[in-house]
Design an enzyme around this catalytic site. Structure first.
Site, PDB file in Angstrom:
ATOM      1  N   THR A   7      -4.240 -20.765   9.547  1.00 24.66           N
ATOM      2  CA  THR A   7      -2.940 -20.356   9.380  1.00 24.66           C
ATOM      3  C   THR A   7      -2.426 -18.925   9.406  1.00 24.66           C
ATOM      4  O   THR A   7      -3.036 -18.184   9.139  1.00 24.66           O
ATOM      5  CB  THR A   7      -2.525 -20.889   7.820  1.00 24.66           C
ATOM      6  OG1 THR A   7      -3.034 -22.363   7.857  1.00 24.66           O
ATOM      7  CG2 THR A   7      -1.029 -20.734   7.852  1.00 24.66           C
ATOM      8  N   SER A  50      -3.408  -2.586  16.066  1.00 18.74           N
ATOM      9  CA  SER A  50      -3.643  -2.658  14.298  1.00 18.74           C
ATOM     10  C   SER A  50      -2.289  -2.550  13.806  1.00 18.74           C
ATOM     11  O   SER A  50      -1.722  -1.213  14.203  1.00 18.74           O
ATOM     12  CB  SER A  50      -4.925  -1.878  13.824  1.00 18.74           C
ATOM     13  OG  SER A  50      -4.801  -1.920  12.530  1.00 18.74           O
ATOM     14  N   GLY A  51      -1.837  -3.240  12.910  1.00 22.21           N
ATOM     15  CA  GLY A  51      -0.667  -2.899  12.320  1.00 22.21           C
ATOM     16  C   GLY A  51      -0.487  -1.708  11.423  1.00 22.21           C
ATOM     17  O   GLY A  51       0.339  -0.996  11.291  1.00 22.21           O
ATOM     18  N   HIS A  52      -1.484  -1.437  10.518  1.00 23.18           N
ATOM     19  CA  HIS A  52      -1.380  -0.413   9.467  1.00 23.18           C
ATOM     20  C   HIS A  52      -1.486   0.997  10.037  1.00 23.18           C
ATOM     21  O   HIS A  52      -1.483   2.001   9.466  1.00 23.18           O
ATOM     22  CB  HIS A  52      -2.491  -0.561   8.407  1.00 23.18           C
ATOM     23  CG  HIS A  52      -3.831  -0.438   8.737  1.00 23.18           C
ATOM     24  ND1 HIS A  52      -4.587   0.802   8.148  1.00 23.18           N
ATOM     25  CD2 HIS A  52      -4.772  -0.951   9.651  1.00 23.18           C
ATOM     26  CE1 HIS A  52      -5.668   0.575   8.499  1.00 23.18           C
ATOM     27  NE2 HIS A  52      -6.092  -0.396   9.430  1.00 23.18           N
ATOM     28  N   CYS A  93     -13.799   5.302   7.548  1.00 18.32           N
ATOM     29  CA  CYS A  93     -14.953   4.366   7.535  1.00 18.32           C
ATOM     30  C   CYS A  93     -16.202   5.240   7.296  1.00 18.32           C
ATOM     31  O   CYS A  93     -17.187   4.951   6.732  1.00 18.32           O
ATOM     32  CB  CYS A  93     -14.960   3.498   8.751  1.00 18.32           C
ATOM     33  SG  CYS A  93     -13.861   2.813   9.078  1.00 18.32           S
ATOM     34  N   GLY A 118      -7.392  -4.507  13.748  1.00 17.62           N
ATOM     35  CA  GLY A 118      -8.164  -3.966  14.954  1.00 17.62           C
ATOM     36  C   GLY A 118      -9.576  -4.383  15.029  1.00 17.62           C
ATOM     37  O   GLY A 118     -10.078  -4.625  16.136  1.00 17.62           O
TER      38      GLY A 118
HETATM   39  N1  PLP Z   1     -10.416   1.121  16.266  1.00 21.34           N
HETATM   40  C1  PLP Z   1      -9.966   2.203  15.916  1.00 21.34           C
HETATM   41  C2  PLP Z   1     -10.081   3.295  16.965  1.00 21.34           C
HETATM   42  C3  PLP Z   1      -9.584   2.622  14.653  1.00 21.34           C
HETATM   43  O1  PLP Z   1      -9.459   3.777  14.245  1.00 21.34           O
HETATM   44  C4  PLP Z   1      -9.696   1.620  13.426  1.00 21.34           C
HETATM   45  C5  PLP Z   1      -9.466   1.924  12.166  1.00 21.34           C
HETATM   46  O2  PLP Z   1      -9.297   3.047  11.784  1.00 21.34           O
HETATM   47  C6  PLP Z   1     -10.203   0.184  14.027  1.00 21.34           C
HETATM   48  C7  PLP Z   1     -10.464   0.106  15.374  1.00 21.34           C
HETATM   49  C8  PLP Z   1     -10.179  -0.696  13.051  1.00 21.34           C
HETATM   50  O3  PLP Z   1      -8.979  -1.190  12.645  1.00 21.34           O
HETATM   51  P1  PLP Z   1      -8.486  -2.185  11.345  1.00 21.34           P
HETATM   52  O4  PLP Z   1      -8.574  -1.273  10.083  1.00 21.34           O
HETATM   53  O5  PLP Z   1      -7.206  -2.729  11.744  1.00 21.34           O
HETATM   54  O6  PLP Z   1      -9.721  -3.303  11.346  1.00 21.34           O
END
Ligand code: PLP
Length: 408
Positions: free
Chosen positions: A239, A200-202, A327, A72
């Site tokens: 890659t 975002s995958g996770h 974060c 993301g």
């Molecule tokens: N955007 C939002 C709204 C998110 O909640 C997050 C991750 O918590 C991100 C972006 C960042 O994604 P990534 O962890 O895949 O870099």
């Protein structure tokens, strides 16, 4: 000890079906480099293209409009920096809002230091932007609007369709960060009217370190972040992370096919959690919009309690939750999202986010509701401020379920 994971907005476990699919691309004959001109390369290339179709399918996009990234954060950076650099000849004004994830907010702020003019719109007490205010902030120099689809800290879903219409009318490129909503709430890119959309995958039972960016055909966005090879149609050098891409494709496919059922299950558990907490405690407020919110998202602020203390106590009971986003937790600053919603810092410190996932059950919710009572009681009993208060004075607002503080 019983373990209850209520932190799915931070990350999700990889679905075993996803892991199985990925494993195939780490072993055997499927390890090839998708750009190689031989059998091994061809297998990898085909897998990447199938994954692209699956991701595109969830949002009814053309597979050619999807490129893979490392997650993301990279998708947000690529979208925002890409539009800014490519469209500098047209203008230098970017609009975003105060409750964005730092992947957006800090990218916009960095562009501000490079000579771009930025507008960071305020939000209301639900964490929602006002579309009229956004319209008023548009100038003839505006080249990009970036507003998230669903907020990671409070779950509020933004009025993206209205913003999409406005952006289209004005001919402004529109990006949305859909990291928290993709695969959880149904939408198509045309319904939303977006030109760029981050995934975002996770967050959807896929692996970490993989993501995607939807780029509407015709959007002025040159290759941006990395210089290197010609991968991803010259848009993202390096890659390809084939196992990650295959995993994201499978996760997207599963999310797309289960969405309605999963949505219902999450909403029921979410509402049970919200009702359970709001009916058990005084001086607690639901944060974010009570109804227009992610189906799996619950967030509160408890007065007279430090969120960190609550997290530690819950962890000792085997319950994983968070206070603010992954974060920002760990920092002593209250969440920028809660502050932007007008929540006073001392109350924002008592935030608790519970985000549900497919593995959760009603028993998990019951276990949490049993565990949280004594924790709140104990932490309030040691709070220097709580004695002055009578917790029985205010029943809160039954309409919006925001306890105590709601003025109607
Ligand atoms: N955007 C939002 C709204 C998110 O909640 C997050 C991750 O918590 C991100 C972006 C960042 O994604 P990534 O962890 O895949 O870099």
């Amino acid at each position: 000890m019983r373990r209850v994971y209520f932190d799915h907005s931070a990350t999700t476990p990889v679905n075993p079906l996803v892991a199985e699919e990925m494993y195939k691309f780490l072993t055997g004959e499927n390890f090839g480099n998708p750009t190689s001109q031989h059998y091994f390369g061809l297998i990898a290339r085909r897998a990447v293209e199938e994954a692209r179709e699956k991701v595109a399918g969830v949002i009814s996009a053309d597979p050619n409009e999807v490129i893979f990234t490392s997650g993301g954060t990279e998708s947000d950076n690529m979208a925002i920096q890409g539009v800014a650099q490519t469209n500098r000849d047209r203008g230098n004004h970017i609009i975003t809002c105060a409750v964005e994830h730092h992947a957006v907010l800090n990218t916009v702020k960095a562009l501000g230091k490079q000579g771009f003019t930025t507008t960071i719109l305020p939000v209301d007490h639900y964490g929602m932007v006002d579309v009229d205010q956004l319209a008023e902030s548009i100038t003839d120099k505006t080249i990009l609007i970036t507003i998230m689809h669903a907020n990671n800290e409070v779950g509020t879903i933004m009025p993206i369709r209205e913003i999409g219409k406005l952006a289209k009318q004005k001919g402004i490129i529109f990006h949305t960060d859909a990291v928290q909503s993709f695969g959880k709430v149904p939408f198509t890119v045309d319904e939303l009217g977006v030109d760029l959309l981050s995934i975002s995958g996770h967050k959807l039972y896929g692996p970490k370190g993989i993501g995607a960016l939807y780029i509407r055909r015709g959007t002025r966005l040159r290759q941006t972040l990395f210089h290197g090879g010609a991968q991803e149609k010259l848009r993202r050098a390096g890659t390809e992370n084939v196992p990650g891409i295959v995993g994201l494709g499978k996760a997207a496919e599963l999310a797309g096919s289960d969405m309605e059922q999963e949505n219902k299950k999450m909403t029921d558990l979410r509402d049970k959690l919200i009702d359970g907490v709001l009916s058990s405690f005084k001086k607690v407020r639901l944060t974010g919009h009570p109804l227009i919110r992610l189906p799996n998202h619950v967030s509160f602020c408890f007065e007279y309690i430090e969120g960190e203390s609550m997290l530690l106590s819950l962890d000792m009971k085997g319950i994983a939750a968070s206070s603010g986003s992954a974060c920002t937790s760990g920092s002593l600053e209250p969440s920028h999202v809660l502050l932007a919603m007008g929540i006073p810092p001392e109350i924002a410190h008592g935030s608790l986010r519970l985000t549900l996932g497919s593995g959760n059950t009603e028993e998990d919710v019951d276990y949490f509701l049993e565990a949280i009572g004594p924790i709140v009681e104990r932490l309030r009993s040691i709070s220097p401020f709580s004695e002055e208060e009578n917790f029985d004075t205010d029943a809160g607002c039954s309409e919006c379920r925001i306890s105590q503080s709601c003025k109607g």
